[in-house]
Design a protein around this motif. Structure first.
Motif, PDB file in Angstrom:
ATOM      1  N   ALA A 274       0.529  -1.577   0.262  1.00 22.71           N
ATOM      2  CA  ALA A 274       0.197  -0.007  -0.360  1.00 22.71           C
ATOM      3  C   ALA A 274       0.433   1.577   0.156  1.00 22.71           C
ATOM      4  CB  ALA A 274      -1.049  -0.283   1.410  1.00 22.71           C
ATOM      5  N   CYS A 275       2.069   1.600   0.933  1.00 24.56           N
ATOM      6  CA  CYS A 275       2.812   2.990   0.842  1.00 24.56           C
ATOM      7  C   CYS A 275       3.271   2.834  -0.970  1.00 24.56           C
ATOM      8  CB  CYS A 275       3.650   1.819   2.031  1.00 24.56           C
ATOM      9  SG  CYS A 275       2.660   2.136   3.504  1.00 24.56           S
ATOM     10  N   GLY A 276       4.052   1.248  -1.082  1.00 20.48           N
ATOM     11  CA  GLY A 276       5.138   1.509  -2.373  1.00 20.48           C
ATOM     12  C   GLY A 276       3.934   1.859  -3.874  1.00 20.48           C
ATOM     13  N   GLY A 277       2.504   1.968  -3.702  1.00 22.57           N
ATOM     14  CA  GLY A 277       1.467   2.299  -4.346  1.00 22.57           C
ATOM     15  C   GLY A 277       1.594   3.912  -4.635  1.00 22.57           C
ATOM     16  N   SER A 278       1.766   4.299  -6.921  1.00 20.50           N
ATOM     17  CA  SER A 278       1.846   5.111  -6.741  1.00 20.50           C
ATOM     18  C   SER A 278       0.151   5.735  -6.778  1.00 20.50           C
ATOM     19  CB  SER A 278       1.525   5.648  -8.059  1.00 20.50           C
ATOM     20  OG  SER A 278       2.121   4.237  -8.866  1.00 20.50           O
TER      21      SER A 278
ATOM     22  N   LYS B 220       0.392 -15.908  -5.352  1.00 22.26           N
ATOM     23  CA  LYS B 220       0.430 -14.551  -5.148  1.00 22.26           C
ATOM     24  C   LYS B 220       0.382 -13.543  -5.423  1.00 22.26           C
ATOM     25  CE  LYS B 220       2.054 -16.807  -0.636  1.00 22.26           C
ATOM     26  NZ  LYS B 220       3.235 -16.827   0.151  1.00 22.26           N
ATOM     27  N   ARG B 221      -0.731 -12.843  -5.947  1.00 21.09           N
ATOM     28  CA  ARG B 221      -0.887 -11.437  -6.450  1.00 21.09           C
ATOM     29  C   ARG B 221      -1.268  -9.848  -5.146  1.00 21.09           C
ATOM     30  NH1 ARG B 221       0.311 -14.488  -9.638  1.00 21.09           N
ATOM     31  NH2 ARG B 221      -0.753 -15.309 -11.204  1.00 21.09           N
ATOM     32  N   LYS B 222      -0.426  -9.136  -5.589  1.00 22.97           N
ATOM     33  CA  LYS B 222      -0.965  -8.281  -4.875  1.00 22.97           C
ATOM     34  C   LYS B 222      -2.101  -7.426  -5.837  1.00 22.97           C
ATOM     35  CE  LYS B 222       3.638  -5.968  -6.008  1.00 22.97           C
ATOM     36  NZ  LYS B 222       4.549  -5.568  -5.181  1.00 22.97           N
ATOM     37  N   VAL B 223      -2.748  -6.479  -5.257  1.00 22.21           N
ATOM     38  CA  VAL B 223      -3.451  -5.978  -5.919  1.00 22.21           C
ATOM     39  C   VAL B 223      -4.681  -4.823  -4.801  1.00 22.21           C
ATOM     40  CG1 VAL B 223      -6.477  -5.935  -6.341  1.00 22.21           C
ATOM     41  CG2 VAL B 223      -5.137  -7.917  -6.372  1.00 22.21           C
ATOM     42  N   VAL B 224      -4.456  -3.487  -5.879  1.00 18.92           N
ATOM     43  CA  VAL B 224      -4.226  -2.255  -5.355  1.00 18.92           C
ATOM     44  C   VAL B 224      -5.281  -1.472  -6.321  1.00 18.92           C
ATOM     45  CG1 VAL B 224      -2.820  -0.341  -4.658  1.00 18.92           C
ATOM     46  CG2 VAL B 224      -1.557  -2.556  -4.851  1.00 18.92           C
ATOM     47  N   THR B 225      -5.944  -0.644  -5.417  1.00 17.95           N
ATOM     48  CA  THR B 225      -6.965   0.428  -6.675  1.00 17.95           C
ATOM     49  C   THR B 225      -6.397   1.140  -6.931  1.00 17.95           C
ATOM     50  OG1 THR B 225      -7.734   1.398  -4.210  1.00 17.95           O
ATOM     51  CG2 THR B 225      -9.210  -0.147  -4.835  1.00 17.95           C
ATOM     52  N   ASP B 226      -6.979   1.455  -8.099  1.00 12.49           N
ATOM     53  CA  ASP B 226      -6.516   2.731  -8.826  1.00 12.49           C
ATOM     54  C   ASP B 226      -6.518   4.119  -7.700  1.00 12.49           C
ATOM     55  OD1 ASP B 226      -5.623   1.248 -11.132  1.00 12.49           O
ATOM     56  OD2 ASP B 226      -7.042   1.340 -11.871  1.00 12.49           O
ATOM     57  N   PRO B 227      -5.177   4.908  -7.611  1.00 12.82           N
ATOM     58  CA  PRO B 227      -5.230   6.730  -7.612  1.00 12.82           C
ATOM     59  C   PRO B 227      -6.823   6.976  -8.095  1.00 12.82           C
ATOM     60  CG  PRO B 227      -3.619   6.009  -8.292  1.00 12.82           C
ATOM     61  CD  PRO B 227      -4.349   5.022  -8.575  1.00 12.82           C
TER      62      PRO B 227
END
Length: 272
Positions: A24-28, A121-128
């Protein structure tokens, strides 16, 4: 909340060493997923609720599991990438003061139970959210605060698929449910040498796959509380776990963000 307070809250959240925050903290649907509180009676002995183990279940091959895992484009409005070594904590890096709680800790970090034949395993991050249309210099204080909050309103989910033969998959899923129920009042966990306190695990409602369960997990460190979402879903011999955190909501110490239902539904659909 003043802009400086929003910034301080986000930085404090990033200091928590749970794996989710690295992302989360590394996600743009086929999953028919939903959320909402369930009765605590639902947290009774998981073994009494789980369906009979499927003795003939076959583990997916490593290639099949990769195909069944989420890929970019599977969940609209989300960025999906493969997890790497820096996104994981090995099983020997996770300790608890209550042995009965270990299965739920392993689920939080995507660690497979004994007997797993393959993992993905996957990382899933909502678009900003889209950036502000004017510069900070031209914003009012309220607009700056809103922009800061929007910048941190990102939900990050760590998804792990572990596949098993025979009864091992249902047993692994049942162990997570049992541990969540038995450890609902809290316990201490050590993550890669960093001691943290889980103060509560509250069950939520979700459906999908052959069986599914969800919880809000509240952690406390240095007097600050953070809320996470945990989902476990089983389809045949494969168990999927989802562990989520939202910087803007979770760091307030409450459960102000919802379960990652879109992610769960998409993964359940790919598992068939």
């Amino acid at each position: 909340m003043r802009a400086t307070a929003v910034r301080r809250t986000a930085l404090a959240a990033c200091a928590v060493s749970l794996t989710l925050l690295v992302t989360a903290c590394g996600g743009s649907s086929d999953a028919d997923a939903g959320n909402g509180k369930s009765d605590k009676a639902g947290a009774a002995d998981a073994n009494s609720q789980a369906p009979k183990a499927q003795a003939d279940a076959k583990a997916l091959s490593a290639a099949e599991l990769e195909t069944a895992s989420l890929a970019q484009g599977d969940v609209e409005g989300h960025k999906i990438t493969k997890a790497g070594p820096d996104d994981e904590v090995p099983a020997d890096g996770l300790k608890t003061d209550k042995e009965a709680c270990l299965p739920v800790v392993h689920a939080m970090f995507g660690v497979a139970a004994d007997g797993s034949k393959a993992s993905a395993k996957r990382k899933v991050v909502t678009d900003p959210a889209k950036g502000a249309q004017k510069s900070v210099e031209d914003m009012s204080e309220g607009e700056v605060e809103d922009a800061m909050k929007a910048a941190f309103d990102l939900t990050s989910t760590f998804v792990a698929l572990n596949t098993y033969d025979g009864a091992a998959g249902p047993d692994a899923y049942a162990a997570v449910k049992k541990a969540a129920a038995e450890c609902a009042g809290g316990f201490t966990v050590t993550v890669a040498g960093d001691q943290q306190k889980i103060v509560s695990i509250d069950e939520e409602k979700i459906t999908g796959g052959d069986e599914a369960a969800a919880w809000t997990v509240v952690q406390e460190q240095d007097g600050a509380k953070s809320a996470f979402k945990l989902v476990a879903l089983r389809k045949a011999g494969t168990v999927a776990t989802f562990f989520s955190f939202n910087l803007a909501a979770g760091a307030d110490g409450g459960a102000k963000f919802t379960l990652p239902t879109e992610v769960v539904a998409a993964q359940a659909k790919k598992l068939g």
